[in-house]
Design an enzyme around this catalytic site. Structure first.
Site, PDB file in Angstrom:
ATOM      1  N   CYS A  56      -2.126   9.063   3.273  1.00 43.90           N
ATOM      2  CA  CYS A  56      -1.887   8.473   1.868  1.00 43.90           C
ATOM      3  C   CYS A  56      -3.237   8.876   0.905  1.00 43.90           C
ATOM      4  CB  CYS A  56      -1.824   7.150   1.780  1.00 43.90           C
ATOM      5  SG  CYS A  56      -3.151   6.319   2.460  1.00 43.90           S
ATOM      6  N   GLU A  87       0.678  -1.153   0.102  1.00 38.46           N
ATOM      7  CA  GLU A  87       0.047   0.102   0.082  1.00 38.46           C
ATOM      8  C   GLU A  87       0.939   1.182  -0.027  1.00 38.46           C
ATOM      9  OE1 GLU A  87      -3.462  -2.203   2.360  1.00 38.46           O
ATOM     10  OE2 GLU A  87      -2.920  -0.147   3.114  1.00 38.46           O
TER      11      GLU A  87
HETATM   12  P1  NAD Z   1       8.850   4.374   4.264  1.00 34.98           P
HETATM   13  O1  NAD Z   1       8.558   3.743   3.046  1.00 34.98           O
HETATM   14  O2  NAD Z   1       9.912   5.541   4.457  1.00 34.98           O
HETATM   15  O3  NAD Z   1       8.765   3.585   5.457  1.00 34.98           O
HETATM   16  C1  NAD Z   1       7.930   2.636   5.741  1.00 34.98           C
HETATM   17  C2  NAD Z   1       8.450   1.617   6.629  1.00 34.98           C
HETATM   18  O4  NAD Z   1       9.215   0.627   5.822  1.00 34.98           O
HETATM   19  C3  NAD Z   1       9.263   1.842   7.904  1.00 34.98           C
HETATM   20  O5  NAD Z   1       8.895   0.811   8.976  1.00 34.98           O
HETATM   21  C4  NAD Z   1      10.554   1.620   7.415  1.00 34.98           C
HETATM   22  O6  NAD Z   1      11.439   1.298   8.570  1.00 34.98           O
HETATM   23  C5  NAD Z   1      10.463   0.483   6.564  1.00 34.98           C
HETATM   24  N1  NAD Z   1      11.584   0.611   5.560  1.00 34.98           N
HETATM   25  C6  NAD Z   1      12.282   1.347   5.209  1.00 34.98           C
HETATM   26  N2  NAD Z   1      13.261   1.150   4.138  1.00 34.98           N
HETATM   27  C7  NAD Z   1      12.823  -0.354   4.029  1.00 34.98           C
HETATM   28  C8  NAD Z   1      13.747  -1.690   3.405  1.00 34.98           C
HETATM   29  N3  NAD Z   1      14.492  -1.232   2.493  1.00 34.98           N
HETATM   30  N4  NAD Z   1      13.062  -2.600   3.235  1.00 34.98           N
HETATM   31  C9  NAD Z   1      11.892  -2.890   4.179  1.00 34.98           C
HETATM   32  N5  NAD Z   1      11.423  -2.030   4.913  1.00 34.98           N
HETATM   33  C10 NAD Z   1      11.898  -0.561   4.915  1.00 34.98           C
HETATM   34  O7  NAD Z   1       7.535   5.384   4.492  1.00 34.98           O
HETATM   35  P2  NAD Z   1       6.869   6.323   5.593  1.00 34.98           P
HETATM   36  O8  NAD Z   1       7.859   7.512   5.230  1.00 34.98           O
HETATM   37  O9  NAD Z   1       7.136   5.832   6.764  1.00 34.98           O
HETATM   38  O10 NAD Z   1       5.550   6.636   5.545  1.00 34.98           O
HETATM   39  C11 NAD Z   1       4.966   7.492   4.451  1.00 34.98           C
HETATM   40  C12 NAD Z   1       4.746   6.802   3.069  1.00 34.98           C
HETATM   41  O11 NAD Z   1       3.510   5.814   3.264  1.00 34.98           O
HETATM   42  C13 NAD Z   1       3.914   7.898   2.116  1.00 34.98           C
HETATM   43  O12 NAD Z   1       4.203   7.731   0.875  1.00 34.98           O
HETATM   44  C14 NAD Z   1       2.425   7.399   2.309  1.00 34.98           C
HETATM   45  O13 NAD Z   1       1.700   7.902   0.949  1.00 34.98           O
HETATM   46  C15 NAD Z   1       2.676   5.922   2.316  1.00 34.98           C
HETATM   47  N6  NAD Z   1       1.476   5.500   2.997  1.00 34.98           N
HETATM   48  C16 NAD Z   1       0.443   4.990   2.139  1.00 34.98           C
HETATM   49  C17 NAD Z   1      -0.576   4.305   2.764  1.00 34.98           C
HETATM   50  C18 NAD Z   1      -1.681   3.392   1.915  1.00 34.98           C
HETATM   51  O14 NAD Z   1      -2.645   2.709   2.327  1.00 34.98           O
HETATM   52  N7  NAD Z   1      -1.721   3.591   0.325  1.00 34.98           N
HETATM   53  C19 NAD Z   1      -1.080   4.329   3.996  1.00 34.98           C
HETATM   54  C20 NAD Z   1      -0.295   5.325   4.749  1.00 34.98           C
HETATM   55  C21 NAD Z   1       1.008   5.858   4.286  1.00 34.98           C
END
Ligand code: NAD
Length: 485
Positions: free
Chosen positions: A288, A254
């Site tokens: 999001c 997502e």
């Molecule tokens: P992010 O992608 O930076 O981090 C999300 C999670 O992924 C964190 O727990 C992080 O530690 C982990 N992560 C980071 N690098 C990784 C890797 N290489 N492998 C595996 N895991 C890894 O996102 P964020 O900044 O925490 O959140 C914001 C983003 O989330 C925005 O783009 C937003 O649109 C999206 N979001 C989407 C939804 C949806 O349902 N579509 C809902 C909420 C947030």
């Protein structure tokens, strides 16, 4: 968030705790987004030995959990949800303290998470296999659904309770065990959720694993992780898909959004904009599904600017723990910088700065991370503010003069999460319904989803089944065909 080792108290890297008495781990301190001088907790980060031990424990607990009859599993999950409900005040305080959203939004997040989770219990009671006619008289053909094993739930920082529950609840209901890796910026609520399961869920069925990108990446790559449910940015989603693809591990992604509201010629602007601005500015736009593009009939442009000015002026920015606050801070310093950067690039690329556009302090003593509600006039579809997810209180204002132009603009980004159309014209409604490249479309209301509907994106906004709704149970199970004579 800054890194440094504190003496105590430090939250453990894994819960339930796995390894007492070993050498101290790296500990990371979190700070309030409303006041960067206020510590909100200190958290140990797991190392690779912990990750492996936690996955091993989850794998060992799988057989007895999946063999438990569904009504019993559902009862335990239900009891867990009751304790979560009983601790809503503590959880809401943790959300607001670390993520920053106003307390009433934090309470609403918990309420919605619980409603969705209870809906999943009802869906699980109706989820399962079926029998098909066979080619032989003495043979039964069964199509069954089986749980997968230990799954990883990797979460972002904007919904510290809702995102974990959207993943963990369906996974557990159908018989998987789960490892919950919250965002390194907002781990407090996730740790509370998992602690609340102590004594209710059997040992090893649900574990909290704390850490940053490295820890999450180790979980994704682990050969005993049988599925990865991820919510976060597109870039991280792509990295996860690449690693999981190499291991043939199923993923549900997502991702980001660039959500538009189309306001047709006939819409009642003041009433519609109340909903649209609320959908854009809740959580300071860090959702999001936040509406971040206004695509309005050209006759509305001046009035939209006027109404935006009035709405923005009414917002009270500040610490989410203060009751009157209606606009909280940006959660991280990195995110604030990214918002600032995109607004600057948008203006350099020709966007007209109509309202806001700067970081600010709500009062003289503020050490918080605040950004003004911002409106950018954009006539060029290639402007960065139109194309890139801002994840902040920033809206573009774009115009159209035919429904075909509106739909062309709606579909002109790589994202496809949600959109709203406000129009009473049946022809326009039908056109948008058939052409909109989004996972969720709202006609004549904002972008708030119902508790039983798939939450799902298309294009760069997501991959796999939705979270919430029946199909999320499909993701956490595999099909098996059985021929029985
Ligand atoms: P992010 O992608 O930076 O981090 C999300 C999670 O992924 C964190 O727990 C992080 O530690 C982990 N992560 C980071 N690098 C990784 C890797 N290489 N492998 C595996 N895991 C890894 O996102 P964020 O900044 O925490 O959140 C914001 C983003 O989330 C925005 O783009 C937003 O649109 C999206 N979001 C989407 C939804 C949806 O349902 N579509 C809902 C909420 C947030």
């Amino acid at each position: 968030m800054s890194k440094r080792t504190l003496d105590a108290p430090v939250a453990p890297a894994i819960w339930p705790s796995l390894m007492a008495g070993e050498t101290p781990l790296q500990a990371v301190t979190c700070y309030s987004p409303a006041d960067q001088t206020e510590k909100t907790g200190c958290y140990e980060w797991a190392n690779s030995v912990h990750v492996d031990a936690a996955v091993t424990k989850a794998t060992a607990s799988f057989t007895s959990w999946k063999n438990m009859p569904l009504p019993q599993r559902s009862r335990l999950v239900s009891q867990w949800l009751e304790t979560i409900e009983g601790s809503a005040e503590q959880l809401a305080a943790q959300i607001t303290q670390q993520q920053g959203k106003p307390l009433r939004e934090a309470n609403a997040e918990i309420g919605k998470s619980l409603r969705e989770a209870r809906m999943m219990i009802a869906f699980a009671a109706n989820h399962g296999g079926y029998e098909l006619p066979s080619s032989h008289a003495e043979q039964r053909n069964l199509c069954l659904r089986r749980p997968l094993g230990a799954i990883a739930a990797i979460c972002p920082w904007n919904f510290p309770v809702m995102t974990p529950l959207r993943k963990v609840v369906p996974a557990l209901l159908v018989g998987n065990t789960a490892l919950l890796k919250p965002s390194e910026y907002t781990p407090a609520a996730a740790l509370t959720l998992v602690k609340l399961a102590d004594g209710i869920l059997p040992d090893g069925v649900l574990q909290y694993v704390c850490g940053g990108a490295d820890v999450a990446a180790q979980l994704v790559a682990h050969h005993n992780i049988k599925a990865v449910a991820f919510t976060g940015s597109v870039t991280t989603g792509q990295k996860i898909a690449a690693v999981a693809g190499a291991n043939l591990t199923p993923v549900s992604l997502e991702l980001g959004g660039k959500n538009a509201a189309i306001l047709d010629r006939d819409c009642d602007l003041p009433a519609v904009l109340e909903q649209v601005f609320a959908a854009a500015l809740q959580c300071a736009g860090q959702r999001c599904t936040a509406i971040s593009r206004l695509i309005v009939h050209e006759s509305h442009r001046d009035r939209v600017i006027e109404l935006a000015k009035t709405y923005f002026a009414k917002l009270i920015a500040g610490d989410g723990r203060i009751e009157r606050t209606s606009l909280g801070p940006i959660t991280t310093a990195g995110q604030l910088k990214a918002i600032e950067g995109i607004v600057e690039r948008a203006v350099s690329a020709g966007a007209e700065l109509l309202l806001g556009g700067k970081r600010f302090a709500p009062d003289a003593s503020s050490n918080g991370l605040f950004f003004q509600p911002t409106l950018l006039g954009c006539s060029n579809l290639q402007n960065p503010a139109v194309q890139e997810e801002v994840f902040g209180p920033v809206l573009t204002l774009e115009t159209f003069n035919s429904p075909e132009e509106a739909i062309e603009k709606l579909n002109a980004t790589k994202f496809g999460l949600t959109a709203a159309l406000f129009s009473n014209d049946r022809h326009v409604q039908d056109l948008v319904q058939s052409q909109a490249e989004v996972g969720m479309l709202h006609i004549n209301h904002g972008t708030t989803p119902d508790d039983n509907m798939p939450f799902i994106g298309t294009k760069n906004s997501g991959l796999g089944t939705g979270s919430v709704g029946r199909s999320s149970l499909d993701f956490f199970t595999r099909e098996q065909s059985i021929y029985q004579r």
